[in-house]
Design an enzyme around this catalytic site. Sequence first.
Site, PDB file in Angstrom:
ATOM      1  N   SER A 132       0.936  -1.191   0.049  1.00  0.00           N
ATOM      2  CA  SER A 132       0.055  -0.039  -0.131  1.00  0.00           C
ATOM      3  C   SER A 132       0.904   1.399  -0.224  1.00  0.00           C
ATOM      4  CB  SER A 132      -0.924   0.033   1.244  1.00  0.00           C
ATOM      5  OG  SER A 132      -1.351   1.316   1.606  1.00  0.00           O
ATOM      6  N   TYR A 157      -2.322   0.181   9.794  1.00  0.00           N
ATOM      7  CA  TYR A 157      -2.623  -0.685   8.410  1.00  0.00           C
ATOM      8  C   TYR A 157      -1.170  -0.502   7.774  1.00  0.00           C
ATOM      9  CZ  TYR A 157      -4.081  -1.356   3.848  1.00  0.00           C
ATOM     10  OH  TYR A 157      -4.240  -1.566   2.230  1.00  0.00           O
TER      11      TYR A 157
END
Length: 329
Positions: A132, A157
């Site tokens: 990501s 995350y």
Amino acid sequence: MEKFTGYIFVTGCAGFIGFHLSKRLLDEGFYVLGIDNINNYYDTNLKYDRLSILAKYPNFMFIKGSIENLELMESLFDQYDIDIVVNLAAQAGVRYSLTNPHVYIQSNLVGFANILECSIKHPIKHLIYASSSSVYGNNKQMPFSVTDRVDHPVSLYGATKKANELLAYSYSQVYQLPTTGLRFFTVYGPWGRPDMAYFKFSDAILNQEPIEVYNYGDMKRDFTYIDDVIESIYRLIKKGPPDKSISYYKIYNIGNNQPVQLKDFIKVIEEQLGKKAIMKLLPLQPGDVLETYADINDLVRDINYKPITSAEEGIRKFVEWYRKYHNIT
């Protein structure tokens, strides 16, 4: 160009990117083994609707289950001839990680470790996995390059995605497992996730409800249309694993390379919906960053493809799908 005789194992196949990738692979004639736990992070009906499309293909096999279940994973690798793994299963969402950290540890770390272990015990040709843009955290140098240091993610995350890259690197070095990590930049489009801003904005604008606009709309995102993401992944699959004479490990940015101001993105949504947004302007949220901007030079060089979809075209296609899916005229 790689040739495949076995399955491409797509984890998270009922998710946004997993569904689109599975469909593309099935359309191209590949055999796809898909797994998804159909968790309730967002509306499971959307996930089942995606699956109902994939289920029409004779070359698709679906398993309902979680990648953190090692016994299940080992049985699948035993049972099926798997050439390539594309790991897209993960607990998504930056803000959700602030209140539900253990879900991220299980799915994004334990689950990924299971995939790595199974991939060396049942040798595969290539492991491709989702990372990501969140790994860049508050990096100030723009655009974000895969050569930048990414030691300070600002969300759990992002930290789990950075950990995935580190785990993949160690397995590529110790076991010569070919791995390719994909740092996705704000993927959007038809069949997207309802927790994403553009989807929530569309819901609220059509219902004449206020939308929450963080940092007063003064932030930029490298919005990347789903078809561009899928074309990039597909070409990387066809290209084959990293050149082992250089390294068994590779990272790519998958981004549009054209950051858009959030306020301008909202204007595009308004234009496509034909309605004005009621904006509730708020300060920057914990875990959010001010700007994302992908350097995609490596991607363009290696697969001869550059994401091309503008925000206007991408949102138009999303709104067309949204109206059709929800029966809105």
